[in-house]
Enzyme design. Structure first.
Site, mmCIF file in Angstrom:
data_model
loop_
_atom_site.group_PDB
_atom_site.id
_atom_site.type_symbol
_atom_site.label_atom_id
_atom_site.label_comp_id
_atom_site.label_asym_id
_atom_site.label_seq_id
_atom_site.Cartn_x
_atom_site.Cartn_y
_atom_site.Cartn_z
ATOM 1 N N ASN A 23 10.667 3.057 -13.773
ATOM 2 C CA ASN A 23 9.197 3.045 -13.827
ATOM 3 C C ASN A 23 8.646 2.606 -15.166
ATOM 4 O OD1 ASN A 23 9.273 3.782 -11.198
ATOM 5 N ND2 ASN A 23 8.784 5.931 -11.547
ATOM 6 N N ARG A 92 5.821 -2.243 -3.225
ATOM 7 C CA ARG A 92 4.379 -2.052 -3.287
ATOM 8 C C ARG A 92 3.907 -1.899 -4.737
ATOM 9 N NH1 ARG A 92 2.361 1.949 -4.643
ATOM 10 N NH2 ARG A 92 0.372 1.446 -3.664
ATOM 11 N N CYS A 116 3.248 3.560 2.021
ATOM 12 C CA CYS A 116 4.707 3.712 2.035
ATOM 13 C C CYS A 116 4.987 5.115 2.575
ATOM 14 C CB CYS A 116 5.269 3.551 0.624
ATOM 15 S SG CYS A 116 4.935 4.968 -0.421
ATOM 16 N N ILE A 123 -5.407 1.947 -3.816
ATOM 17 C CA ILE A 123 -5.477 1.292 -5.133
ATOM 18 C C ILE A 123 -6.939 1.197 -5.595
ATOM 19 C CG2 ILE A 123 -3.329 -0.035 -4.890
ATOM 20 C CD1 ILE A 123 -5.071 -2.460 -4.103
ATOM 21 N N ASP A 124 -7.785 2.078 -5.075
ATOM 22 C CA ASP A 124 -9.219 2.042 -5.421
ATOM 23 C C ASP A 124 -9.448 2.190 -6.922
ATOM 24 O OD1 ASP A 124 -8.128 4.657 -4.750
ATOM 25 O OD2 ASP A 124 -10.097 5.444 -5.273
ATOM 26 N N LEU A 125 -8.653 3.016 -7.582
ATOM 27 C CA LEU A 125 -8.839 3.226 -9.035
ATOM 28 C C LEU A 125 -8.473 1.951 -9.802
ATOM 29 C CD1 LEU A 125 -7.323 6.825 -9.390
ATOM 30 C CD2 LEU A 125 -9.733 6.189 -9.148
ATOM 31 N N ASP A 306 8.259 13.189 -8.819
ATOM 32 C CA ASP A 306 9.487 12.489 -8.424
ATOM 33 C C ASP A 306 10.699 13.408 -8.476
ATOM 34 O OD1 ASP A 306 8.604 9.315 -10.012
ATOM 35 O OD2 ASP A 306 7.916 10.338 -8.201
ATOM 36 N N ILE A 328 0.503 15.817 -6.102
ATOM 37 C CA ILE A 328 0.272 14.409 -6.445
ATOM 38 C C ILE A 328 0.155 13.524 -5.224
ATOM 39 C CG2 ILE A 328 1.131 12.417 -7.750
ATOM 40 C CD1 ILE A 328 0.316 14.773 -9.529
HETATM 41 C C1 EPZ Z 1 3.945 5.910 -10.210
HETATM 42 O O1 EPZ Z 1 3.387 5.547 -8.958
HETATM 43 C C2 EPZ Z 1 5.451 5.883 -9.994
HETATM 44 N N1 EPZ Z 1 5.874 4.535 -9.600
HETATM 45 C C3 EPZ Z 1 5.829 6.889 -8.906
HETATM 46 O O2 EPZ Z 1 7.247 6.890 -8.822
HETATM 47 C C4 EPZ Z 1 5.368 8.285 -9.340
HETATM 48 O O3 EPZ Z 1 5.645 9.190 -8.309
HETATM 49 C C5 EPZ Z 1 3.849 8.246 -9.610
HETATM 50 O O4 EPZ Z 1 3.559 7.237 -10.605
HETATM 51 C C6 EPZ Z 1 3.331 9.586 -10.126
HETATM 52 O O5 EPZ Z 1 3.997 9.933 -11.289
HETATM 53 C C7 EPZ Z 1 6.021 3.602 -10.547
HETATM 54 O O6 EPZ Z 1 5.796 3.830 -11.717
HETATM 55 C C8 EPZ Z 1 6.504 2.248 -10.075
HETATM 56 P P1 EPZ Z 1 -0.262 7.128 -9.268
HETATM 57 P P2 EPZ Z 1 1.793 5.219 -8.867
HETATM 58 O O7 EPZ Z 1 -1.159 5.937 -9.271
HETATM 59 O O8 EPZ Z 1 1.372 4.487 -10.067
HETATM 60 C C9 EPZ Z 1 -3.482 8.438 -6.047
HETATM 61 C C10 EPZ Z 1 9.314 6.794 -7.767
HETATM 62 O O9 EPZ Z 1 9.852 7.605 -7.004
HETATM 63 N N2 EPZ Z 1 -4.139 7.155 -6.359
HETATM 64 O O10 EPZ Z 1 -0.167 7.966 -10.498
HETATM 65 O O11 EPZ Z 1 1.537 4.599 -7.529
HETATM 66 C C11 EPZ Z 1 -2.179 8.209 -5.287
HETATM 67 O O12 EPZ Z 1 -2.427 8.069 -3.891
HETATM 68 C C12 EPZ Z 1 7.859 6.461 -7.591
HETATM 69 O O13 EPZ Z 1 9.872 6.232 -8.739
HETATM 70 C C13 EPZ Z 1 -5.402 6.909 -5.822
HETATM 71 O O14 EPZ Z 1 -5.955 7.722 -5.092
HETATM 72 O O15 EPZ Z 1 1.205 6.693 -8.874
HETATM 73 C C14 EPZ Z 1 -1.399 9.447 -5.593
HETATM 74 O O16 EPZ Z 1 -1.802 10.480 -4.724
HETATM 75 C C15 EPZ Z 1 7.271 7.100 -6.358
HETATM 76 N N3 EPZ Z 1 -5.994 5.713 -6.093
HETATM 77 C C16 EPZ Z 1 -1.827 9.789 -7.022
HETATM 78 O O17 EPZ Z 1 -3.056 9.070 -7.248
HETATM 79 C C17 EPZ Z 1 -5.412 4.773 -6.894
HETATM 80 O O18 EPZ Z 1 -6.024 3.700 -7.130
HETATM 81 C C18 EPZ Z 1 -0.808 9.389 -8.086
HETATM 82 O O19 EPZ Z 1 -0.652 8.013 -7.983
HETATM 83 C C19 EPZ Z 1 -4.128 5.044 -7.423
HETATM 84 C C20 EPZ Z 1 -3.517 6.247 -7.152
#
Ligand code: EPZ
Length: 418
Positions: A23, A92, A116, A123-125, A306, A328
């Site tokens: 990551n 993704r 997934c 990805i709204d944020l 994770d 999360i």
């Molecule tokens: C990163 O995913 C990691 N992936 C994930 O690891 C990890 O679980 C996650 O961060 C949390 O630590 C990579 O770095 C490639 P988030 P990411 O945006 O960036 C919500 C693994 O197993 N959200 O912090 O997608 C989202 O739905 C993977 O290695 C929105 O609502 O995580 C989630 O509930 C799995 N809108 C929460 O925030 C947005 O625009 C955390 O998502 C973006 C996110």
């Protein structure tokens, strides 16, 4: 389809080398697009997600070579700004390329990353923040058509949630923007710090990485540099859980224990002793683990989401009942059903999982549901009586380099069968 076949009940011993963080490697590889010239990324793990990132960079016109753990990217030849649907579907988290491609070329075209196994993965944020930086984003027909008139303009962005990916996209879009960008409620993960360290070595001016307020002063251009990716903290916890569930003593090398500071107390509460010096961590586990009262997954520096699945696997045979609260992701308990097939006693109530420790697990055929869920099944298989077969292991190969070789090297009886 390949599967992992594990004969359980073997103690582990010896030492395992922890690889570079998936990551961190992914956003750093995306960031190489911004550096006009050549970057050498060392300690890059051999993972299918890294291979997918390399394919995206090559598709965009970069010259990418790999030698051992070093991936060299020359982005001078960049001549496209689109990511093929096949690559978006394959990984993704390719969405993290959006900010870098648009900042470098003035446009970006890709399909929506889609959901997934962990949920809808909105990805709204990301999109709201990139629009605040001046990017025009058309969302139609499941596609993102992005364009920048002139140059992106720095601004202050307050994130409703400290999203890792959104924080990375904002950083990648704003490092060469006009003016200064401030991110409030930024993600504080070590992978964010690693990305900013790489970019600052390339000539960026970023401060506050690792804190919830990050400031990026836009610069005109970035140049290539050499960077070594931080150790993978989730792989670290995964091998710790393997030692814990088998009552073993194990040494982990190339570890950054500072990155798992809130995970160590959980293993100690379970009855493990942990000693660390320099980049080494030594874990010794009791024959039977104590239950852990409550584990709440939180944004960093809280307990990482994770690590929830691997730790749930080890708690399935602990003495007593442990409670998990997954704060999360909306759907990150798919592995529980497969652990139950191995004899675990787990009850899911929304975001809460109640794990009643059993004396033993029994080998069976189980299916990897996602990356960390698959790792959890391997961990459970190490402790189960008899043979456990884990299928759909392409999920596991996304985030664990040579998992069966590493486990065999410390005494596990495990093989990959195609
Ligand atoms: C990163 O995913 C990691 N992936 C994930 O690891 C990890 O679980 C996650 O961060 C949390 O630590 C990579 O770095 C490639 P988030 P990411 O945006 O960036 C919500 C693994 O197993 N959200 O912090 O997608 C989202 O739905 C993977 O290695 C929105 O609502 O995580 C989630 O509930 C799995 N809108 C929460 O925030 C947005 O625009 C955390 O998502 C973006 C996110």
């Amino acid at each position: 389809m390949a599967k992992l076949v594990i004969e359980g009940k073997h103690k582990l011993s010896g030492a395992v080398n922890i690889h570079g963080a998936k990551n961190s490697a992914l956003p750093v590889l995306a960031a190489t697009l911004l550096a006009k010239g050549t970057s050498e990324i060392h300690n890059c793990p051999m993972l299918s997600d890294v291979a997918a990132s390399v394919r995206i960079l090559r598709h965009l016109g970069c010259n990418v070579t790999r030698s051992g753990d070093c991936v060299t990217v020359d982005s001078l030849g960049l001549n496209r700004s689109d990511i093929p649907d096949t690559l978006m579907r394959e990984m993704r988290s390719s969405i993290v390329f959006l900010g870098a491609i648009a900042a470098r070329t003035g446009e970006a075209h890709m399909s929506f990353p889609g959901g997934c196994e962990l949920g809808t993965r909105p990805i709204d944020l990301h999109l709201s923040a990139l629009r605040q930086l001046g990017m025009e984003i058309l969302e139609e027909g499941g596609r993102l058509e992005c364009s920048v008139k002139g140059r992106l303009r720095g601004t202050t962005i307050a994130l409703a949630f400290p999203s890792v990916g959104a924080t990375e996209n904002i950083i990648l879009a704003s490092v060469t923007a006009e003016g200064t960008t401030s991110i409030l409620n930024a993600a504080r993960e070590p992978e964010i710090v690693d990305l900013c360290n790489y970019l600052n070595k390339c000539g960026a001016r970023i401060s506050g990485a690792g804190e919830s307020a990050i400031t990026i002063e836009g610069v005109d251009s970035l140049y290539g540099c050499s960077h070594s990716v931080i150790p993978d903290r989730i792989e670290t916890v995964t091998y710790m859980a393997a030692a814990a569930i088998t009552g073993s003593t194990l040494t982990l090398k190339n570890v950054n224990t500072g990155h798992i500071a809130t995970v160590l107390p959980v293993f100690r509460e379970a009855g493990c002793t942990i000693a660390s010096s320099g980049g080494e961590l030594k874990i010794s586990a009791p024959n039977r683990l104590n239950r852990i009262h409550t584990i709440r997954t939180m944004p960093y520096p809280g307990f990482p989401t994770d690590a929830q699945a691997p730790v749930m696997a080890m708690m399935s045979v602990a003495d007593g009942t442990s409670v998990f609260i997954e704060n999360i992701f909306e759907s990150r308990y798919k592995h529980a059903g497969e652990l139950i097939r191995l004899g675990a006693k787990i009850k899911i109530e929304g975001r809460v999982a109640i794990v009643e420790g059993v004396k033993r697990l029994y080998g069976s055929e189980v299916v990897s549901t996602d990356l960390r869920g698959g790792a959890a099944l391997v961990i459970a298989g190490l402790a189960a009586e008899g043979i456990t077969e884990v299928t759909q292991i392409h999920h596991i190969d996304r985030g664990y380099e040579k998992i069966e070789e590493n486990l065999r090297g410390i005494g596990a009886v495990i093989k990959r069968v195609d």
